[in-house]
Write a protein that holds these residues in place. Structure first.
Motif: not given
Length: 557
Positions: A115-116, A181-184, A191-199
């Motif tokens: 998971n990159k 990044l890929s879908a995986k 869980s990402d309380v700072m960026y909500k999973g925004d890469v």
């Protein structure tokens, strides 16, 4: 109770002997609760929140760094020796390494699961925390740290240059991992309380940190080049994908629902309000001089104001730029020495007896401890559980624009248009504090002042750093900037323990008595540079010793 405990131990021992007689124990030895099997999503929340608390507490309104940067001062014996006199003591780094152990789990799990995204987050957070450690202390355990599971209990203290090399390398690697990044490669938004999973925002954070450290190392370009780090190249690459607005800020809000997730000054986390610390006079006076609206975000007006225009005590209502209303008693001024300002800061480094009665004049009334009404208090928002203008902040957009401005001025980083970036930085700082939407504030008029505009500055680096210092209210980054440049030119007060200089580093934690630990610690201390502010006969493990970063630079002194 002891008998029951003994029976339990005996039972467990018997079970262990029984299991050892069995065949393949591979499946039995898999512990679903071991760290390597914990979801990185859970570890991420813990790591972000605890990192946020750590950074917030380093710069909060009662910290030693906030006092050194003259955002605040203390008025009584409680903590005054540390804040007003700079009598700093040794600082533990256990909390940093606790966070780093968890960040390492995030990275290792990311490698295991291919998971990159988690790998990039792990390297970014690792770089930020290790960066804090080396910024504060100098040489630190780095390459051999976090390896207790491999039997490494006494890691060496790596040379500071090597730590910075590792940080710059890891941040560049993180930038590469966070692209395409890929879908995986996913992170839970909850869980990402700072960026909500925004890469994209994580990538901007990694690159913004690259900018921070490339500029921090500006006086060490040759040394870093010898280690294979070209700071100009790093800066150019990072600037293309760094923060571009306040929506990119690496910041976590306090929730304010219990003592653990409320800001430290609020009633849920503090038994009593902290009236001890006052805004410091150098900052207050500068903000008054510039008619700067940020003063009204950070400090309260005095409760009793000396005034030459009234004959008797008169209570008036005062509403600030942001619509907050206060009741202020105007008192006839009887001495020319009285500070008649509506906002009054506490001078730096006063003796205790003077600090608690500063600006009280001939008023013989007895007020509650630390509540001298003729001095401003830190704004009420710092005594709340939650406030939109108080957060756990790792890095923000104004800092990036100030970095670009200074880099363009200095040259050699590929940045251009210093004034454009400087103006954007000041405007972004105003925006961060909500000043741009205030009906009576005009940013262009503010910027046009001789004390603010870039064009009117005789020393343009000092102008950039002064506004960056203001913008960095209660941030530790201003201390690192001052240490690197000597700006702003802050002066100590009469009770400063070591004379006219401010501290420049944290002292190491008390060393473990193991000979190997002592040897590693001693080697690091021996590489620190002496200054005239370390008393004869004292160890170089001192808060006035020079770490590698500023050795040979004549900065800040």
């Amino acid at each position: 109770m002891k008998t029951i405990k003994a029976l339990r131990i005996s039972f467990l021992a018997t079970m262990c002997l029984w299991l050892s007689a069995c065949g393949d124990l591979t499946e039995i030895n898999k512990n679903p609760n071991s760290p390597e099997n914990v979801s990185s999503n859970y570890v991420l929340t813990y790591s972000l929140v605890n990192s946020g608390k750590l950074v917030f507490n380093l710069g909060k309104n009662s910290s030693k760094i906030a006092a050194a940067m003259q955002y605040m001062q203390a008025g009584t014996n409680e903590g005054a020796a540390e804040t007003n006199q700079y009598a700093w003591t040794q600082e533990s780094w256990a909390g940093y390494y606790d966070i780093l152990r968890n960040v390492q789990i995030i990275y290792d799990n990311g490698v295991r699961d291919d998971n990159k995204f988690f790998q990039g987050i792990g390297l970014t957070m690792k770089s930020m925390v290790f960066g804090l450690l080396t910024d504060l202390y100098g040489d630190i355990p780095y390459s051999e740290a976090l390896q207790a599971s491999n039997g490494q209990f006494f890691p060496k203290y790596d040379a500071q240059a090597d730590v910075y090399k590792g940080i710059m390398t890891d941040l560049k690697t993180a930038d590469g991992l966070l692209q395409n990044l890929s879908a995986k490669d996913a992170v839970s938004a909850t869980s990402d309380v700072m960026y909500k999973g925004d890469v994209t925002k994580w990538r901007k954070f990694a690159n913004s940190l690259r900018l921070r450290y490339a500029l921090r190392l500006a006086d060490k370009k040759a040394e870093m080049a010898a280690l294979g780090i070209n700071l100009e190249t790093e800066f150019k690459e990072a600037s293309a994908n760094a923060f571009t607005s306040k929506s990119d800020d690496a910041s976590i809000a306090f929730l304010g629902t219990n003592s653990d997730n409320s800001q430290p000054g609020g009633p849920l986390a503090s038994a009593t309000f902290n009236w001890l610390t006052k805004p410091a006079k150098p900052l207050v006076d500068k903000l008054i001089q510039l008619n700067d609206p940020r003063l009204q975000r950070w400090a309260n007006p005095v409760k009793r104001k000396w005034d030459a225009t009234v004959k008797t005590e008169t209570t008036k209502s005062y509403t600030n730029l942001f619509g907050e209303t206060y009741s202020v008693v105007y008192v006839p001024a009887v001495a020319s020495s009285a500070d008649t300002s509506l906002y009054v800061g506490l001078p730096v480094g006063l003796p205790i007896t003077q600090g608690i009665v500063y600006n009280k004049g001939n008023d013989v009334s007895v007020y509650p401890n630390e509540q001298n009404p003729y001095i401003s208090f830190i704004h009420d928002r710092y005594r709340k559980n939650i406030d939109p203008y108080v957060a756990m902040n790792f890095m923000n957009y104004p800092e990036v624009e100030f970095i670009l401005a200074e880099a363009a001025l200095l040259g050699g980083f590929g940045a251009t248009d210093a004034e454009v970036h400087y103006k954007k930085a000041v405007q972004a700082s105003m925006d961060k504090e909500g000043a741009l939407t205030a009906a009576t504030f005009n940013f262009e008029n503010y910027y046009a002042q001789p004390g603010v505009s870039y064009a009117s500055a005789t020393n343009k680096q000092e102008r950039i750093l002064e506004q960056k210092w203001i913008s960095s209210w209660f941030s530790i980054q201003s201390w690192f900037d001052w240490r690197r440049t000597g700006f702003p030119a802050l002066k100590t007060g009469p009770v400063a323990q070591f004379g006219p200089a401010l501290p420049i580093r944290y002292m190491y934690p008390s060393p473990n008595l193991d000979p190997k630990y002592i040897a590693n610690y001693t080697d690091a201390v021996n590489k620190l540079g002496s200054t005239n502010y370390i008393p004869a006969g004292q160890s170089k493990d001192h808060h006035y010793a020079k770490m590698w970063l500023i050795q040979g630079t004549n900065k800040p002194y």
